[in-house]
Design a protein around this motif. Structure first.
Motif, PDB file in Angstrom:
ATOM      1  N   LEU A 292     -81.521 -10.549 136.102  1.00 30.65           N
ATOM      2  CA  LEU A 292     -80.533 -10.027 135.378  1.00 30.65           C
ATOM      3  C   LEU A 292     -80.358  -9.889 134.088  1.00 30.65           C
ATOM      4  O   LEU A 292     -80.198 -10.386 133.822  1.00 30.65           O
ATOM      5  CB  LEU A 292     -78.944  -9.816 136.496  1.00 30.65           C
ATOM      6  N   PRO A 293     -79.971  -8.650 133.617  1.00 34.91           N
ATOM      7  CA  PRO A 293     -79.484  -8.559 131.928  1.00 34.91           C
ATOM      8  C   PRO A 293     -78.273  -9.187 132.014  1.00 34.91           C
ATOM      9  O   PRO A 293     -77.298  -8.595 132.788  1.00 34.91           O
ATOM     10  CB  PRO A 293     -79.964  -6.799 131.895  1.00 34.91           C
ATOM     11  N   ALA A 294     -78.264  -9.267 130.736  1.00 34.15           N
ATOM     12  CA  ALA A 294     -76.642 -10.602 130.500  1.00 34.15           C
ATOM     13  C   ALA A 294     -76.814  -9.743 128.552  1.00 34.15           C
ATOM     14  O   ALA A 294     -76.852 -10.489 128.078  1.00 34.15           O
ATOM     15  CB  ALA A 294     -76.314 -11.173 130.303  1.00 34.15           C
ATOM     16  N   ASP A 295     -76.913  -8.189 128.745  1.00 34.19           N
ATOM     17  CA  ASP A 295     -77.014  -7.642 127.123  1.00 34.19           C
ATOM     18  C   ASP A 295     -76.092  -7.494 126.370  1.00 34.19           C
ATOM     19  O   ASP A 295     -76.175  -8.673 124.882  1.00 34.19           O
ATOM     20  CB  ASP A 295     -76.879  -5.868 126.947  1.00 34.19           C
ATOM     21  N   VAL A 296     -74.389  -8.103 126.419  1.00 32.59           N
ATOM     22  CA  VAL A 296     -73.289  -8.507 125.956  1.00 32.59           C
ATOM     23  C   VAL A 296     -72.541  -9.666 126.789  1.00 32.59           C
ATOM     24  O   VAL A 296     -71.821  -9.455 127.565  1.00 32.59           O
ATOM     25  CB  VAL A 296     -72.170  -7.198 125.622  1.00 32.59           C
ATOM     26  N   VAL A 297     -72.078 -11.125 126.306  1.00 35.28           N
ATOM     27  CA  VAL A 297     -71.500 -11.753 127.022  1.00 35.28           C
ATOM     28  C   VAL A 297     -70.073 -12.233 126.055  1.00 35.28           C
ATOM     29  O   VAL A 297     -70.297 -12.740 125.112  1.00 35.28           O
ATOM     30  CB  VAL A 297     -72.204 -13.150 127.336  1.00 35.28           C
ATOM     31  N   VAL A 298     -68.983 -11.741 126.564  1.00 35.13           N
ATOM     32  CA  VAL A 298     -68.552 -12.097 125.486  1.00 35.13           C
ATOM     33  C   VAL A 298     -67.025 -12.551 125.987  1.00 35.13           C
ATOM     34  O   VAL A 298     -66.498 -12.657 126.811  1.00 35.13           O
ATOM     35  CB  VAL A 298     -67.344 -10.780 124.966  1.00 35.13           C
ATOM     36  N   GLU A 299     -66.587 -14.225 125.580  1.00 38.12           N
ATOM     37  CA  GLU A 299     -65.295 -14.191 126.377  1.00 38.12           C
ATOM     38  C   GLU A 299     -63.970 -13.923 125.618  1.00 38.12           C
ATOM     39  O   GLU A 299     -63.919 -13.737 124.923  1.00 38.12           O
ATOM     40  CB  GLU A 299     -65.491 -16.238 125.408  1.00 38.12           C
ATOM     41  N   MET A 300     -63.297 -14.740 126.922  1.00 37.60           N
ATOM     42  CA  MET A 300     -61.924 -13.735 127.146  1.00 37.60           C
ATOM     43  C   MET A 300     -60.883 -14.563 126.679  1.00 37.60           C
ATOM     44  O   MET A 300     -61.059 -15.526 127.572  1.00 37.60           O
ATOM     45  CB  MET A 300     -61.587 -12.742 128.575  1.00 37.60           C
ATOM     46  N   THR A 301     -59.585 -14.489 126.330  1.00 33.97           N
ATOM     47  CA  THR A 301     -59.143 -15.486 125.912  1.00 33.97           C
ATOM     48  C   THR A 301     -57.709 -15.104 126.963  1.00 33.97           C
ATOM     49  O   THR A 301     -56.398 -16.065 126.023  1.00 33.97           O
ATOM     50  CB  THR A 301     -58.590 -15.865 124.299  1.00 33.97           C
ATOM     51  N   GLY A 302     -57.811 -13.528 126.501  1.00 26.07           N
ATOM     52  CA  GLY A 302     -56.290 -13.093 128.057  1.00 26.07           C
ATOM     53  C   GLY A 302     -56.204 -11.630 127.988  1.00 26.07           C
ATOM     54  O   GLY A 302     -57.440 -10.657 127.777  1.00 26.07           O
ATOM     55  N   THR A 303     -55.399 -11.300 128.287  1.00 27.41           N
ATOM     56  CA  THR A 303     -55.416 -10.349 128.723  1.00 27.41           C
ATOM     57  C   THR A 303     -53.704  -9.088 127.989  1.00 27.41           C
ATOM     58  O   THR A 303     -52.883  -9.691 127.743  1.00 27.41           O
ATOM     59  CB  THR A 303     -54.794  -9.562 130.619  1.00 27.41           C
ATOM     60  N   VAL A 304     -53.699  -7.966 127.579  1.00 27.04           N
ATOM     61  CA  VAL A 304     -52.946  -6.567 127.286  1.00 27.04           C
ATOM     62  C   VAL A 304     -52.587  -5.965 127.955  1.00 27.04           C
ATOM     63  O   VAL A 304     -53.266  -4.711 128.651  1.00 27.04           O
ATOM     64  CB  VAL A 304     -53.561  -6.528 125.880  1.00 27.04           C
ATOM     65  N   ARG A 305     -51.015  -6.070 128.397  1.00 25.27           N
ATOM     66  CA  ARG A 305     -50.904  -5.565 129.114  1.00 25.27           C
ATOM     67  C   ARG A 305     -50.449  -3.897 128.517  1.00 25.27           C
ATOM     68  O   ARG A 305     -50.122  -4.022 127.295  1.00 25.27           O
ATOM     69  CB  ARG A 305     -49.641  -5.971 129.538  1.00 25.27           C
ATOM     70  N   PRO A 306     -50.358  -2.994 129.226  1.00 24.10           N
ATOM     71  CA  PRO A 306     -49.418  -1.737 129.270  1.00 24.10           C
ATOM     72  C   PRO A 306     -48.157  -1.504 128.150  1.00 24.10           C
ATOM     73  O   PRO A 306     -47.898  -1.004 127.330  1.00 24.10           O
ATOM     74  CB  PRO A 306     -49.464  -0.579 129.433  1.00 24.10           C
ATOM     75  N   ASP A 307     -47.468  -2.680 127.932  1.00 20.50           N
ATOM     76  CA  ASP A 307     -46.044  -2.547 127.214  1.00 20.50           C
ATOM     77  C   ASP A 307     -46.486  -3.232 126.304  1.00 20.50           C
ATOM     78  O   ASP A 307     -45.673  -4.377 125.304  1.00 20.50           O
ATOM     79  CB  ASP A 307     -44.397  -3.687 128.838  1.00 20.50           C
ATOM     80  N   GLY A 308     -47.753  -3.580 126.252  1.00 23.78           N
ATOM     81  CA  GLY A 308     -48.082  -4.788 124.385  1.00 23.78           C
ATOM     82  C   GLY A 308     -47.347  -6.717 124.667  1.00 23.78           C
ATOM     83  O   GLY A 308     -48.315  -6.617 123.652  1.00 23.78           O
ATOM     84  N   SER A 309     -47.622  -7.163 126.509  1.00 21.18           N
ATOM     85  CA  SER A 309     -47.754  -7.861 126.285  1.00 21.18           C
ATOM     86  C   SER A 309     -48.351  -8.846 126.179  1.00 21.18           C
ATOM     87  O   SER A 309     -49.196  -8.381 126.967  1.00 21.18           O
ATOM     88  CB  SER A 309     -46.589  -8.451 127.079  1.00 21.18           C
ATOM     89  N   LEU A 310     -48.999 -10.158 125.868  1.00 21.76           N
ATOM     90  CA  LEU A 310     -50.356 -10.602 125.780  1.00 21.76           C
ATOM     91  C   LEU A 310     -49.977 -11.785 126.141  1.00 21.76           C
ATOM     92  O   LEU A 310     -49.006 -13.062 126.793  1.00 21.76           O
ATOM     93  CB  LEU A 310     -50.160 -11.056 124.411  1.00 21.76           C
ATOM     94  N   THR A 311     -51.083 -11.950 127.523  1.00 15.21           N
ATOM     95  CA  THR A 311     -51.158 -13.241 128.103  1.00 15.21           C
ATOM     96  C   THR A 311     -52.191 -13.945 128.270  1.00 15.21           C
ATOM     97  O   THR A 311     -53.460 -13.351 128.241  1.00 15.21           O
ATOM     98  CB  THR A 311     -50.625 -12.859 130.191  1.00 15.21           C
ATOM     99  N   PRO A 312     -51.792 -15.358 128.358  1.00 15.09           N
ATOM    100  CA  PRO A 312     -53.381 -16.019 128.024  1.00 15.09           C
ATOM    101  C   PRO A 312     -53.704 -16.043 129.080  1.00 15.09           C
ATOM    102  O   PRO A 312     -53.168 -16.361 130.182  1.00 15.09           O
ATOM    103  CB  PRO A 312     -52.591 -17.375 127.576  1.00 15.09           C
ATOM    104  N   LEU A 313     -55.356 -15.715 128.543  1.00 18.15           N
ATOM    105  CA  LEU A 313     -55.707 -16.824 130.778  1.00 18.15           C
ATOM    106  C   LEU A 313     -56.379 -18.038 130.960  1.00 18.15           C
ATOM    107  O   LEU A 313     -56.133 -18.590 130.343  1.00 18.15           O
ATOM    108  CB  LEU A 313     -57.434 -15.865 130.111  1.00 18.15           C
TER     109      LEU A 313
END
Length: 89
Positions: free
Chosen positions: A68-89
């Protein structure tokens, strides 16, 4: 465990069977990688996949073994909600 987003680009439309997915999951398990889910582009030539893995290198090894290709691999550190809040993973 770290979470990664992988962009995969395919030369042709992706056609994945249950057997194909099972083979990918077995290889991933060997590398300590867990496929969480994927988004498929409208033209079926790109996927955006979310994985848990010990490292980006483990994802690249599993992808190479699975063909399989793996063209771009990026580590994620959190999510951003529509209200602007940040939640760490």
């Amino acid at each position: 465990m770290p979470v990664f987003m992988i962009e995969r680009r395919y030369a042709d439309e992706l056609e994945l069977t249950a057997d194909d997915a099972d083979g990918v999951n077995r290889i991933n398990a060997d590398e300590g990688v867990q496929w969480l889910y994927s988004f498929l582009s409208a033209d079926k030539r790109k996927t955006y996949c979310l994985y848990e893995a010990p490292s980006a290198e483990a994802i690249r090894r599993a992808a190479a073994r699975a063909g399989l290709p793996a063209d771009v691999v990026v580590e994620m550190t959190g999510t951003v909600r529509p209200d602007g809040s940040l939640t760490p993973l």
